[in-house]
Design a protein around this motif. Structure first.
Motif, PDB file in Angstrom:
ATOM      1  N   UNK A  67       0.759  -0.978  -0.371  1.00 62.37           N
ATOM      2  CA  UNK A  67      -0.449  -0.236   0.143  1.00 62.37           C
ATOM      3  C   UNK A  67       0.981   1.249  -0.329  1.00 62.37           C
ATOM      4  N   UNK A  68       0.387   2.209  -1.103  1.00 62.45           N
ATOM      5  CA  UNK A  68       0.999   3.446  -1.205  1.00 62.45           C
ATOM      6  C   UNK A  68       0.606   4.670   0.110  1.00 62.45           C
ATOM      7  N   UNK A  69       1.111   5.115   0.718  1.00 59.26           N
ATOM      8  CA  UNK A  69       0.163   6.884   1.612  1.00 59.26           C
ATOM      9  C   UNK A  69       1.576   7.428   0.827  1.00 59.26           C
ATOM     10  N   UNK A  70       0.975   8.748   1.243  1.00 60.12           N
ATOM     11  CA  UNK A  70       1.929   9.742   0.779  1.00 60.12           C
ATOM     12  C   UNK A  70       1.722  10.460   1.971  1.00 60.12           C
ATOM     13  N   UNK A  71       2.627  11.352   2.948  1.00 61.73           N
ATOM     14  CA  UNK A  71       2.910  12.030   4.375  1.00 61.73           C
ATOM     15  C   UNK A  71       3.450  13.161   4.274  1.00 61.73           C
ATOM     16  N   UNK A  72       2.310  14.549   3.685  1.00 64.36           N
ATOM     17  CA  UNK A  72       3.280  15.836   3.889  1.00 64.36           C
ATOM     18  C   UNK A  72       2.600  16.802   5.132  1.00 64.36           C
ATOM     19  N   UNK A  74       3.737  19.714   6.930  1.00 60.22           N
ATOM     20  CA  UNK A  74       4.055  20.840   7.769  1.00 60.22           C
ATOM     21  C   UNK A  74       3.870  21.714   9.150  1.00 60.22           C
ATOM     22  N   UNK A  75       3.939  23.012   8.781  1.00 56.93           N
ATOM     23  CA  UNK A  75       4.491  23.580  10.627  1.00 56.93           C
ATOM     24  C   UNK A  75       2.130  24.005  10.937  1.00 56.93           C
ATOM     25  N   UNK A  76       1.777  22.966  11.914  1.00 56.14           N
ATOM     26  CA  UNK A  76       2.900  21.402  12.691  1.00 56.14           C
ATOM     27  C   UNK A  76       0.940  20.849  12.271  1.00 56.14           C
ATOM     28  N   UNK A  77       1.386  20.196  11.129  1.00 59.84           N
ATOM     29  CA  UNK A  77       0.293  19.667  11.089  1.00 59.84           C
ATOM     30  C   UNK A  77       1.036  18.275   9.989  1.00 59.84           C
ATOM     31  N   UNK A  78       0.660  17.283   9.513  1.00 58.15           N
ATOM     32  CA  UNK A  78       0.593  15.879   8.729  1.00 58.15           C
ATOM     33  C   UNK A  78      -0.318  15.855   7.697  1.00 58.15           C
ATOM     34  N   UNK A  79      -0.418  15.837   6.830  1.00 60.99           N
ATOM     35  CA  UNK A  79      -1.102  15.825   6.013  1.00 60.99           C
ATOM     36  C   UNK A  79      -1.197  14.295   4.977  1.00 60.99           C
ATOM     37  N   UNK A  80      -2.283  13.160   4.786  1.00 59.26           N
ATOM     38  CA  UNK A  80      -1.763  11.818   4.390  1.00 59.26           C
ATOM     39  C   UNK A  80      -2.766  11.726   3.528  1.00 59.26           C
ATOM     40  N   UNK A  81      -2.611  11.406   2.025  1.00 60.09           N
ATOM     41  CA  UNK A  81      -3.341  10.835   0.582  1.00 60.09           C
ATOM     42  C   UNK A  81      -3.148   9.719   0.875  1.00 60.09           C
ATOM     43  N   UNK A  82      -3.941   8.936   0.151  1.00 64.20           N
ATOM     44  CA  UNK A  82      -3.822   7.474   0.021  1.00 64.20           C
ATOM     45  C   UNK A  82      -3.720   6.781  -1.465  1.00 64.20           C
ATOM     46  N   UNK A  83      -2.735   6.191  -2.206  1.00 64.32           N
ATOM     47  CA  UNK A  83      -2.801   5.842  -3.662  1.00 64.32           C
ATOM     48  C   UNK A  83      -4.597   5.292  -3.633  1.00 64.32           C
ATOM     49  N   UNK A  84      -4.909   4.172  -3.371  1.00 60.10           N
ATOM     50  CA  UNK A  84      -6.463   3.977  -3.453  1.00 60.10           C
ATOM     51  C   UNK A  84      -7.422   4.434  -2.900  1.00 60.10           C
ATOM     52  N   UNK A  85      -7.478   5.640  -2.826  1.00 62.77           N
ATOM     53  CA  UNK A  85      -8.458   6.667  -2.461  1.00 62.77           C
ATOM     54  C   UNK A  85      -7.574   7.834  -3.093  1.00 62.77           C
ATOM     55  N   UNK A  86      -7.475   7.946  -4.114  1.00 61.72           N
ATOM     56  CA  UNK A  86      -7.226   9.300  -5.083  1.00 61.72           C
ATOM     57  C   UNK A  86      -8.245  10.722  -4.532  1.00 61.72           C
ATOM     58  N   UNK A  87      -7.590  11.657  -4.325  1.00 61.16           N
ATOM     59  CA  UNK A  87      -8.267  12.779  -4.419  1.00 61.16           C
ATOM     60  C   UNK A  87      -8.599  12.886  -2.495  1.00 61.16           C
ATOM     61  N   UNK A  88      -8.558  11.959  -2.089  1.00 58.82           N
ATOM     62  CA  UNK A  88      -8.498  12.430  -0.347  1.00 58.82           C
ATOM     63  C   UNK A  88      -8.012  12.442   0.806  1.00 58.82           C
TER      64      UNK A  88
END
Length: 180
Positions: A67-72, A74-88
């Motif tokens: 499973x591939x996940x993107x973790x981005x 920034x000060x001071x939060x994390x945002x996670x995107x999911x390859x299996x759930x595009x745009x979410x």
């Protein structure tokens, strides 16, 4: 490490005991070649082999079970995107399936941060303009605490996130949008 250090200590003590029991049997050449060269080289070779095997297992690999996940960060939060759930995306909560390898693509928008979930994997830095990939895997469903362990300005101590590892049904529900 404790077990390895204990074994090495015990081995050295046995060798010293044998050396003092056999008077005149050990020559300086035996000590230098045996304990000065052969023993350290065999221990280092065993450690190198172990490190290469473990490192190979931890390398990110593609496959149908990964499973591939993107973790981005920034000060001071994390945002996670999911390859299996595009745009979410999710904020401060990373959803993963339990029992499957997950490649986390880590990056940041501003300064260097650090992605670390102590119970799942080691720490990896999030660097602006660069994507680092970290393989994590939860053995069992549950919640795991994550933190940014890199000083990135005032407030970094509270820069954490939660990883929720779902069982197969929970992961399917998350992908379907039934869980947030």
């Amino acid at each position: 490490m404790l077990a390895g250090a204990t074994l090495i200590f015990a081995f050295v003590m046995v060798l010293l005991t044998l050396a003092f029991r056999r008077q005149g049997a050990a020559t300086p050449r035996t000590w230098i070649v045996g304990l000065g060269l052969a023993f350290p080289m065999s221990v280092l070779a065993a450690l190198l082999a172990y490190g290469l095997i473990v490192g190979e297992v931890l390398l990110p690999r593609q496959g149908p079970e990964v499973v591939t996940v993107r973790a981005e960060a920034r000060q001071w939060s994390w945002e996670f995107g999911y390859a299996d759930r595009p745009g979410e995306t999710t904020r401060e909560i990373l959803h993963i399936p339990a029992g499957r390898p997950v490649d986390v693509e880590i990056t940041t928008r501003d300064v260097i941060h650090s992605f670390w979930v102590p119970r799942l994997a080691g720490k990896l830095d999030a660097i602006p303009g660069h994507v680092n990939v970290l393989r994590i895997e939860a053995d069992a469903p549950g919640e795991y605490g994550g933190i940014s362990s890199e000083y990135s300005g005032p407030g970094y101590r509270a820069h954490g996130f939660l990883v929720i590892a779902h069982d197969a049904e929970g992961w399917a529900a998350f992908l379907a949008g039934d869980l947030e």
